[in-house]
Each structure stands twice: as structure tokens, then as C-alpha cells.
Write a protein that holds these residues in place. Structure first.
Motif, PDB file in Angstrom:
ATOM      1  N   THR A 114      -2.871  -4.350  -9.041  1.00 62.09           N
ATOM      2  CA  THR A 114      -3.907  -5.201  -8.841  1.00 62.09           C
ATOM      3  C   THR A 114      -5.078  -4.803  -9.649  1.00 62.09           C
ATOM      4  O   THR A 114      -5.195  -3.481  -9.726  1.00 62.09           O
ATOM      5  N   LEU A 115      -5.960  -5.402  -9.343  1.00 61.13           N
ATOM      6  CA  LEU A 115      -7.281  -4.837 -10.187  1.00 61.13           C
ATOM      7  C   LEU A 115      -7.271  -4.313  -9.010  1.00 61.13           C
ATOM      8  O   LEU A 115      -8.790  -3.032  -9.176  1.00 61.13           O
ATOM      9  N   ARG A 116      -7.297  -5.048  -7.285  1.00 60.52           N
ATOM     10  CA  ARG A 116      -8.217  -3.465  -6.713  1.00 60.52           C
ATOM     11  C   ARG A 116      -7.264  -1.638  -6.625  1.00 60.52           C
ATOM     12  O   ARG A 116      -7.994  -1.154  -6.477  1.00 60.52           O
ATOM     13  N   HIS A 117      -6.647  -2.361  -6.663  1.00 60.90           N
ATOM     14  CA  HIS A 117      -5.537  -0.856  -7.302  1.00 60.90           C
ATOM     15  C   HIS A 117      -6.118   0.119  -8.329  1.00 60.90           C
ATOM     16  O   HIS A 117      -6.359   1.127  -8.536  1.00 60.90           O
ATOM     17  N   GLY A 124      -1.913   4.127  -9.749  1.00 63.88           N
ATOM     18  CA  GLY A 124      -0.752   5.024  -9.797  1.00 63.88           C
ATOM     19  C   GLY A 124      -0.689   5.847 -11.398  1.00 63.88           C
ATOM     20  O   GLY A 124       0.273   6.042 -11.957  1.00 63.88           O
ATOM     21  N   VAL A 125      -1.489   5.515 -11.768  1.00 60.58           N
ATOM     22  CA  VAL A 125      -1.980   5.486 -14.059  1.00 60.58           C
ATOM     23  C   VAL A 125      -2.872   6.935 -12.973  1.00 60.58           C
ATOM     24  O   VAL A 125      -4.247   6.537 -12.866  1.00 60.58           O
ATOM     25  N   GLY A 171      -0.945   2.147  -5.086  1.00 59.64           N
ATOM     26  CA  GLY A 171      -1.106   1.376  -3.398  1.00 59.64           C
ATOM     27  C   GLY A 171      -1.145   2.594  -3.364  1.00 59.64           C
ATOM     28  O   GLY A 171      -1.901   2.778  -1.798  1.00 59.64           O
ATOM     29  N   VAL A 172      -0.357   3.350  -3.090  1.00 61.07           N
ATOM     30  CA  VAL A 172      -0.059   4.783  -2.456  1.00 61.07           C
ATOM     31  C   VAL A 172      -1.318   5.760  -3.023  1.00 61.07           C
ATOM     32  O   VAL A 172      -1.508   6.571  -1.665  1.00 61.07           O
ATOM     33  N   GLY A 173      -0.752   6.414  -4.466  1.00 57.08           N
ATOM     34  CA  GLY A 173      -1.456   7.602  -4.264  1.00 57.08           C
ATOM     35  C   GLY A 173      -2.676   7.329  -4.179  1.00 57.08           C
ATOM     36  O   GLY A 173      -3.526   6.874  -5.151  1.00 57.08           O
ATOM     37  N   TRP A 174      -3.784   8.739  -4.895  1.00 53.48           N
ATOM     38  CA  TRP A 174      -4.663   8.692  -5.773  1.00 53.48           C
ATOM     39  C   TRP A 174      -4.987   9.620  -6.903  1.00 53.48           C
ATOM     40  O   TRP A 174      -4.196  10.348  -6.842  1.00 53.48           O
ATOM     41  N   GLY A 308     -14.666   4.587  -3.164  1.00 55.71           N
ATOM     42  CA  GLY A 308     -15.420   3.433  -2.733  1.00 55.71           C
ATOM     43  C   GLY A 308     -14.163   2.779  -4.264  1.00 55.71           C
ATOM     44  O   GLY A 308     -13.146   2.936  -4.067  1.00 55.71           O
ATOM     45  N   MET A 309     -14.961   1.738  -4.821  1.00 54.47           N
ATOM     46  CA  MET A 309     -14.289   1.117  -6.246  1.00 54.47           C
ATOM     47  C   MET A 309     -15.118   1.459  -7.194  1.00 54.47           C
ATOM     48  O   MET A 309     -17.068   1.294  -7.569  1.00 54.47           O
ATOM     49  N   GLN A 310     -14.892   3.079  -7.799  1.00 57.94           N
ATOM     50  CA  GLN A 310     -15.244   3.608  -8.608  1.00 57.94           C
ATOM     51  C   GLN A 310     -16.920   3.889  -8.585  1.00 57.94           C
ATOM     52  O   GLN A 310     -17.663   4.616  -9.535  1.00 57.94           O
TER      53      GLN A 310
END
Length: 364
Positions: A114-117, A124-125, A171-174, A308-310
Motif C-alpha cells: 500500500t501507499l502507507r507501506h 519490503g523493498v 508491513g513487517v520489516g523496515w 514517520g512518513m519519509q
């Protein structure tokens, strides 16, 4: 002003000691900006001036975050909708059975990206660890994380990325960096506009930032330096890179800016101003990391901080980010005071990290 004078003295001392080639630094609060410069455009060149335009490297990412949330605010995108509708290359990803494991051992993704991811670096990338098979494969395809945009068209980039597995379930790792490049392709496809036009229409135009863009006048770009194999300075090709329109307009690392313009942009992360509604600024600057993701982000974010987000989210109220080519910018959301230190040398050069750390004194 005393605080700025003190920091300039520290940076000048690094220049005099041969640990820093050149810098521009500044503070901004209540609509007033103070800028200072020191050192030179090259070891034996002319002096840097306050209007020098620097390659931002990863300092581009907060701009991407603001732009994406503006698209959410306008109803063009939604945070939790799958991106596969616009990015079919990522519609059926495979996932490594073990992060860092062989790239031929995979399972289907358990959920859609998703965009949130993308905004939180949890798609995951991204950076999968030095020497890992996935990192090697990304490097062979010229799509590995780095300080410069991918040397290809966006569609080709997505095709190559989609041919490789994800490092982890969405959604799992960073995993750092790559999500920001995917974000740019998503925004362009969602709007039918170029990323450069979106930045101009929704950020730099409304804010009046004349010196933020994907290209710059080569006469205003300094020579940037990295660490050479002999331990000395090695000139990078940043002037040639950013003097011409890129094939890939990257929201991960592709913009240039003056310190003055970047400080004005940081004001957006306090209240949004004419660019973004306050609720979206709050969403962007709120820590999103789980304990597992915080462990993954170690080495990228400072101890005790979140993401947060970027943007990095610090417990003292400061948010912002740094770039691998030697730039940093943060704003204290409690006081509205922003600070930035831009240098002409990459993080791997001794003295750069010491120079960038002076930003914290400017914020106090």
C-alpha cells in the motif's frame, strides 16, 4: 545570531583543519532566515556563497512524503489502497523465505503493498544488507539504493524491481530507500503528470522556492567529494549529473536546493501552511515503527528515535532527515525553528559527520 556564529566558528575550524571543504548553514524561525557560508567550491577554488545549490541526496525524501500526502488530501490516492492498481509490476510479488537469504527461495506475499507501506519504508523493498543476495542482484540491475537516481526510465525501473523478490512481507520489516523511488512512479501514474511538475505545482510553486528542482545551473553547483581509494578526496560527478534533466525523477535522492529554500520547505513539517493540511502533517511526523522495524532501522535512525512518513521523528520534537552527499535539515515542531547544514563532501569523508552534527546546536 550568537548560536549561528558559534556553529560557523566550529565549521570554519573544520575547514582550516582540512576536514571540510565547504559548507552553507542556516536557521529559520518566525519567517526570518539567517544563512552563513564558509570554505570553497573546491579545495583550491572560489569561496562558497549562501546561494550555492547543493545535491540533496536523501534529503529529497521528506519532499516526497509531503507530495504523497498532498495527493491523499486531494483524494487522488488513499493510504491503505493497494498500489498494484497503478503498479502492476508489483501486483503479485514473491517474498524471500528469510530476509538476506537466497533469492530463489520465496513464498507468495501475504498482503498487497500500500501507499502507507511505501511512505513508512515497510513495503519490503530497499536496503537488504551488505552483500546479501538480494542486494547483489539489485546492484547488478542498477536499481540498488544509492545517492543518485536510477539510470533508466521509470517503467524499466519498475520492471526490474518487480522481477526480484521482496526482502520481507509488506508491513513487517523496515528497508531503506527504494520505497521512495517507487513512490515517485506511483504519483506520476496516478496523476498523469511528471514528478517534476507535481513538485512544482504542489510544493515549490506554492512556497515560492525557485531553487528546488531536479536540475540546476552548473555555475551554482559546487564540486562534491567522496573518499578516494587512497583515503584522500575524490571529486564526484554531481555537477554533470544535476546540470541535465534526469531519466528518472527520483523522490529518494534526485532534488537540488539552496539552504534557504530547504529551510522554507521545513516549515511545512510544522503546520503545513499553504501546502498540506495540519492533520496530514501530524500523520507524516508521527513515529510508525514497531519494535522489529526499529531494530531494522538501527544505523539509519538515531538511538531512541522513530520514523514517520519519509522523516525521522526524534523524541525532542525535531523531524527531518540527512543525505549521504553531506546535507542535513531538521525542524523542531515545538518551537518552529528549522536548521540545515549543507556540505560539499559525502558521509564517508572524515569530518562530514562532525560538520553535520552541528545542526543540533542550531536547533536549540
Amino acid at each position: 545570531m550568537d548560536r549561528l556564529d558559534t556553529v560557523v566558528g566550529e565549521l570554519d575550524a573544520l575547514v582550516d583543519a582540512g576536514r571540510l571543504t565547504g559548507f552553507v548553514c542556516g536557521v529559520r524561525q518566525d519567517g526570518r532566515t539567517l544563512i552563513a557560508a564558509g570554505g570553497s567550491r573546491s579545495p583550491d577554488g572560489s569561496a562558497l556563497d549562501p546561494d550555492t545549490v547543493f545535491p540533496l541526496s536523501s534529503n529529497t525524501k521528506p519532499v516526497g512524503g509531503v507530495l504523497a500526502l498532498r495527493m491523499v488530501e486531494l483524494g487522488i490516492l488513499a493510504l491503505d489502497d493497494p498500489v498494484a492498481t497503478l503498479l502492476p509490476e508489483l501486483s503479485a510479488p514473491r517474498v524471500l523465505t528469510r530476509p538476506g537469504g537466497p533469492i530463489d527461495r520465496t513464498v507468495p506475499a501475504g498482503r498487497q503493498i500500500t501507499l502507507r507501506h511505501l511512505l513508512t519504508m515497510t513495503a519490503g523493498v530497499g536496503w537488504a544488507g551488505e552483500g546479501s543476495p538480494l542486494t547483489v542482484a539489485m546492484g547488478e540491475r542498477q536499481i540498488a539504493p544509492g545517492p543518485y537516481p536510477p539510470p533508466m526510465e521509470p517503467d524499466e525501473y519498475l520492471r526490474l524491481l518487480g522481477s526480484l523478490p521482496l526482502a520481507d512481507q509488506p508491513g513487517v520489516g523496515w528497508y531503506y530507500h527504494t520505497s521512495s523511488d517507487v513512490l515517485g512512479v506511483l504519483l506520476a501514474r496516478a496523476t498523469g503528470a511528471t514528478v517534476a511538475d507535481l513538485v512544482a505545482d504542489h510544493i515549490t510553486g506554492p512556497l515560492g522556492l525557485a531553487d528546488v528542482g531536479f536540475t540546476a545551473d552548473r555555475e551554482r553547483l559546487p564540486t562534491s567529494y567522496g573518499l578516494g581509494p587512497d583515503g584522500g578526496l575524490r571529486a564526484l560527478d554531481t555537477v554533470d549529473r544535476f546540470a541535465h534533466p534526469p531519466r528518472f525523477e527520483s523522490l529518494a535522492c534526485g532534488l537540488t536546493s539552496t539552504v534557504s529554500d530547504y529551510l522554507e520547505f521545513l516549515d511545512v513539517l510544522v503546520g503545513g501552511g499553504v501546502v498540506l493540511g495540519p492533520q496530514y502533517v501530524e500523520a507524516m511526523t508521527t513515529d510508525r515503527l514497531t519494535p522489529r522495524q526499529r531494530a531494522d532501522a538501527e544505523g539509519f535512525i538515531a538511538p531512541g528515535c522513530g520514523y514517520g512518513m519519509q522523516v525521522e521523528v526524534r523524541p525532542d520534537g525535531a523531524v527531518g532527515w540527512a543525505g549521504g552527499l553531506g546535507t542535513i535539515g531538521y525542524v523542531d515542531r515545538r518551537t518552529g525553528r528549522g536548521a540545515a547544514v549543507f556540505t560539499t563532501q559525502s558521509y564517508d569523508v572524515p569530518g562530514t559527520a562532525e560538520a553535520l552534527d552541528t545542526v543540533w546546536a542550531l536547533l536549540r
